[in-house]
Structure formats: C-alpha cells, structure tokens
Write a protein that holds these residues in place. Sequence first.
Motif, mmCIF file in Angstrom:
data_model
loop_
_atom_site.group_PDB
_atom_site.id
_atom_site.type_symbol
_atom_site.label_atom_id
_atom_site.label_comp_id
_atom_site.label_asym_id
_atom_site.label_seq_id
_atom_site.Cartn_x
_atom_site.Cartn_y
_atom_site.Cartn_z
ATOM 1 N N ILE A 5 2.497 -3.270 -7.857
ATOM 2 C CA ILE A 5 1.889 -2.474 -6.791
ATOM 3 C C ILE A 5 2.063 -3.176 -5.445
ATOM 4 O O ILE A 5 2.457 -2.559 -4.451
ATOM 5 C CB ILE A 5 0.402 -2.210 -7.086
ATOM 6 C CG1 ILE A 5 0.276 -1.258 -8.288
ATOM 7 C CG2 ILE A 5 -0.307 -1.626 -5.861
ATOM 8 C CD1 ILE A 5 -1.145 -1.035 -8.758
ATOM 9 N N LEU A 6 1.806 -4.477 -5.413
ATOM 10 C CA LEU A 6 1.954 -5.208 -4.150
ATOM 11 C C LEU A 6 3.397 -5.184 -3.666
ATOM 12 O O LEU A 6 3.664 -5.024 -2.471
ATOM 13 C CB LEU A 6 1.485 -6.659 -4.318
ATOM 14 C CG LEU A 6 0.011 -6.936 -4.084
ATOM 15 C CD1 LEU A 6 -0.260 -8.436 -4.205
ATOM 16 C CD2 LEU A 6 -0.440 -6.440 -2.700
ATOM 17 N N HIS A 55 5.765 -2.932 -4.403
ATOM 18 C CA HIS A 55 6.092 -1.561 -3.993
ATOM 19 C C HIS A 55 5.514 -1.269 -2.604
ATOM 20 O O HIS A 55 6.218 -0.771 -1.715
ATOM 21 C CB HIS A 55 5.553 -0.567 -5.016
ATOM 22 C CG HIS A 55 5.892 0.864 -4.703
ATOM 23 N ND1 HIS A 55 7.079 1.447 -5.067
ATOM 24 C CD2 HIS A 55 5.188 1.808 -4.028
ATOM 25 C CE1 HIS A 55 7.103 2.697 -4.633
ATOM 26 N NE2 HIS A 55 5.976 2.949 -4.004
ATOM 27 N N LEU A 56 4.244 -1.609 -2.419
ATOM 28 C CA LEU A 56 3.598 -1.349 -1.132
ATOM 29 C C LEU A 56 4.261 -2.152 -0.016
ATOM 30 O O LEU A 56 4.428 -1.655 1.102
ATOM 31 C CB LEU A 56 2.101 -1.690 -1.209
ATOM 32 C CG LEU A 56 1.229 -0.694 -1.983
ATOM 33 C CD1 LEU A 56 -0.196 -1.228 -2.122
ATOM 34 C CD2 LEU A 56 1.215 0.664 -1.285
ATOM 35 N N SER A 57 4.656 -3.387 -0.325
ATOM 36 C CA SER A 57 5.234 -4.222 0.736
ATOM 37 C C SER A 57 6.586 -3.674 1.179
ATOM 38 O O SER A 57 6.963 -3.805 2.340
ATOM 39 C CB SER A 57 5.357 -5.679 0.276
ATOM 40 O OG SER A 57 6.379 -5.799 -0.693
ATOM 41 N N CYS A 65 7.387 -0.346 0.933
ATOM 42 C CA CYS A 65 7.088 0.938 1.597
ATOM 43 C C CYS A 65 6.510 0.732 2.996
ATOM 44 O O CYS A 65 6.890 1.421 3.932
ATOM 45 C CB CYS A 65 6.069 1.742 0.791
ATOM 46 S SG CYS A 65 6.709 2.387 -0.741
ATOM 47 N N CYS A 66 5.550 -0.199 3.095
ATOM 48 C CA CYS A 66 4.788 -0.311 4.347
ATOM 49 C C CYS A 66 5.304 -1.415 5.251
ATOM 50 O O CYS A 66 4.831 -1.553 6.371
ATOM 51 C CB CYS A 66 3.318 -0.573 4.043
ATOM 52 S SG CYS A 66 2.631 0.574 2.862
ATOM 53 N N PHE A 70 -2.475 -6.456 1.865
ATOM 54 C CA PHE A 70 -3.057 -5.144 1.598
ATOM 55 C C PHE A 70 -4.510 -5.297 1.191
ATOM 56 O O PHE A 70 -4.863 -6.231 0.463
ATOM 57 C CB PHE A 70 -2.256 -4.415 0.516
ATOM 58 C CG PHE A 70 -0.863 -4.094 0.963
ATOM 59 C CD1 PHE A 70 -0.586 -2.913 1.636
ATOM 60 C CD2 PHE A 70 0.170 -5.010 0.767
ATOM 61 C CE1 PHE A 70 0.694 -2.633 2.090
ATOM 62 C CE2 PHE A 70 1.450 -4.741 1.220
ATOM 63 C CZ PHE A 70 1.718 -3.548 1.881
ATOM 64 N N GLU A 115 -6.483 -0.035 -0.040
ATOM 65 C CA GLU A 115 -5.053 0.247 -0.241
ATOM 66 C C GLU A 115 -4.592 0.060 -1.689
ATOM 67 O O GLU A 115 -3.966 0.942 -2.268
ATOM 68 C CB GLU A 115 -4.216 -0.641 0.694
ATOM 69 C CG GLU A 115 -4.428 -0.298 2.161
ATOM 70 C CD GLU A 115 -3.776 -1.297 3.108
ATOM 71 O OE1 GLU A 115 -2.920 -0.869 3.895
ATOM 72 O OE2 GLU A 115 -4.128 -2.501 3.063
ATOM 73 N N ILE A 116 -4.880 -1.102 -2.260
ATOM 74 C CA ILE A 116 -4.332 -1.413 -3.583
ATOM 75 C C ILE A 116 -4.939 -0.509 -4.658
ATOM 76 O O ILE A 116 -4.212 0.139 -5.422
ATOM 77 C CB ILE A 116 -4.560 -2.906 -3.925
ATOM 78 C CG1 ILE A 116 -3.823 -3.771 -2.894
ATOM 79 C CG2 ILE A 116 -4.095 -3.213 -5.337
ATOM 80 C CD1 ILE A 116 -4.126 -5.247 -2.985
ATOM 81 N N PHE A 169 -4.013 3.190 -4.322
ATOM 82 C CA PHE A 169 -2.624 3.412 -4.758
ATOM 83 C C PHE A 169 -2.542 3.429 -6.282
ATOM 84 O O PHE A 169 -1.871 4.284 -6.871
ATOM 85 C CB PHE A 169 -1.694 2.329 -4.204
ATOM 86 C CG PHE A 169 -0.260 2.529 -4.614
ATOM 87 C CD1 PHE A 169 0.582 3.341 -3.861
ATOM 88 C CD2 PHE A 169 0.239 1.938 -5.777
ATOM 89 C CE1 PHE A 169 1.899 3.547 -4.264
ATOM 90 C CE2 PHE A 169 1.553 2.157 -6.177
ATOM 91 C CZ PHE A 169 2.381 2.960 -5.414
ATOM 92 N N ASN A 217 -1.416 6.760 -8.477
ATOM 93 C CA ASN A 217 -0.158 6.677 -9.215
ATOM 94 C C ASN A 217 -0.350 6.243 -10.660
ATOM 95 O O ASN A 217 0.597 5.792 -11.301
ATOM 96 C CB ASN A 217 0.790 5.705 -8.502
ATOM 97 C CG ASN A 217 1.162 6.197 -7.119
ATOM 98 O OD1 ASN A 217 2.041 7.034 -6.969
ATOM 99 N ND2 ASN A 217 0.460 5.702 -6.105
#
Length: 365
Positions: free
Chosen positions: A259-260, A262-264, A266-267, A272, A277-278, A281, A285
Amino acid sequence: ASLRSRLTSGPWKRPAAPVPSAAPSRPRFWEGQDVLARWTDGLLYLGTIKKVDASRQVCLVQFEDNSQFLVLWKDINPAAVPGEEQICCVCYSESVSPENQLVRCEKCGHTYHQECHLPRVLDASSDGAGVLGAWMCRQCVFAVATKRGGALKKGPYAKAMLSMKLVLPYQFKALEWDPAHLTNRQQCYCYCGGPGEWNLKMLQCCSCAQWFHEACTQCLSKPLLYGDRFYVFECCVCTGGPESVRRLPLRWVDVAHLILYHLSICCKKKYFDFEREILPFASENWDNLLLGELSDTPKRDRYSQLLSALSSHKDRFISGKEIKKRKGLFGLHIRVPPPAPQCPGGHGGSTAQQPQGQPPLTDSR
Ligand SMILES: [Zn+2]
Ligand SMILES: [Zn+2]
Ligand SMILES: [Zn+2]
Ligand SMILES: [Zn+2]
C-alpha cells in the motif's frame, strides 16, 4: 478511449536485408506525421512526430496532452500510406508466391506477406480470416483488445489476441538483460514488444522471466497495484495456451508495504497518514488486494494489524515520530516494492535467478 480511436499498424520485423529497389518511396517517419506510439503501460497513444533521429532510431513525439517524449521506432506505428497497399509493410517487397500472398488488414490498411506477419497468416482468403470475419493484423488486434486493468477476456478479439500471443514479435534470446533481469537494453517486453517498467503494473513469467504489461494479460481478476509481485504467472508462450496465474499469500507487513509503495508512486510523496490515507486506501481496495486468508479480517482488526506491521518493521518503514514529524505518518525507507516471494511454481530456467535487483531494505541512503 479517444486517444486510441485511430488504429494503425506498422512493421514488426526489420527487413533482414532490405532490397534497395523495393525500399519505400517515402521515409517511414517524417515530421508532422500522426502516429500511434506504444507507452510503457503497453497501450497505444495518438501523437505527432516532431523530430526524426535516424542514427538513434528514435522520434520525438508530441502527445495529445502536449507532452513530448522520445519514442523508439519499434514502438511507433505509422498510418498506412495510400498507394502502398500492394507492398508488404515489413519487407517492402511486392513479390508473391502461392504460399506467401499479400494480405491486407481490414482495420489499418497495412499489407503483409503471410510469412512476414507474426504469427504467420494461415489463409487470409478463407477460414484464415479467422474469428474476426476479416483479417486483422497483430497491431490492430492488440490496439482493440488491450485495456487498463487487463485485456479483453471474452469474444472474438480476445480469441484473436490469444492466438497472436503464442508467438513473440521479437527475438527473445537476443535481449540483453541487467543482472537482476528487470530491464533490457532493447526496452523490449511483453507480447507487444513495447517498452515497460517492471515495477509499474507488470507481471514476470515464472518460466521465461520476461515481463508482461497488465494491459496485455488476459488472466487477472483484479487490476494490479504498483509493485505487486505476489503472483505466480506463466505467459502464453511458455504455457502454449492461455496464461496461468495464481495469487500468493501476503502477510500484514507485505500488505502495508504494498500500500505504501503504491501510494508513493501514485501521489509522488513519501509520508502518508495512517488514519486519513493508508487505512482508507486499504478499505476501498480491500477486494482488489486479493488477500486470501486475510481478506476475512474484520475492519477493526485490519486497523490494529496494519498499524502494528508499520510500527514493528523499522527496517522497512519509517514513522513520522522518528523524523520529528507528526505521529501517525508512515513512509518507506527506500521506495522499492515489497520483496518478491519465492516462486514455488517456477520450473528451472531463469527462475533460479529470482530478481535480486532491489536494494536491501535498510536505511543506507
Ligand atoms: Zn504489452
Ligand atoms: Zn513481406
Ligand atoms: Zn492492422
Ligand atoms: Zn514465459
């Protein structure tokens, strides 16, 4: 969809020994030419050539959002030029024999010798017209069938795509890989032969170790997350038929890491907020994560499991507290995907050298 509404096609093989007299009267690429260019996600995008560099075999292509990128010739599909219908777009020859006729793609208008198209066109005049009713070239079948989240799985285009995917349109053995087998010098991946980024929604075949775009695979039940390597995947070339795929079990630390990461991507930021956020998400998902045994975890337990994974793996994660920022913030020490699990389904080959390309997860910056 508008980006990909204009289907064109181009050569898949460079002519082995181009015959000068058969060379096209016009260059293949020129400034101002509208083309389709294959991007690292495996999809084709409409663009216009701004510059042609013959020595490096690249073009500067401007896309519809006005961004400009260098694209290798192999990834550029020019439109068919009127008057060239009688010449094979691969070898530029017009000579035919009873076993090697010219066939014209219904969609893009490019003409191929039966032998010059990969795979060989069996018989374009009769049943070789195939499942689509009229013959369509590999490029056009891919242009229709590839999708974000995974290619078409049902219907005539899906079927046609599968038959094309049994043969690669490039010399697989000639690719020059980095030691970790993550990138090759030719920037040639997948069934489409396009460019790619192994960590950006690609699957690695456990038999041949080639990387494949999410958009070109037909086996995924859920879209991929960036850096998700918890799959055992085998490509069509290796199975000789449909792809096979199996989800591998993830631990809580893997879920948090994925997750971290993927978010890093994307964003485009490092830290986060856990609650804002975490966790949201993860909840949004949850089904897409395909967590197997963990998927039944009630919401309140997800909270504590993820938080404890983030807090206890200091080798992977850094918390806001440690850098004198807000508590409840988490980031990756180094922005790398979760380490690939061992591939139990692999049988020999390159699987023995499971990619080791990720730097160790220590704070060694
Ligand atoms: Zn592809
Ligand atoms: Zn030809
Ligand atoms: Zn075509
Ligand atoms: Zn394979």
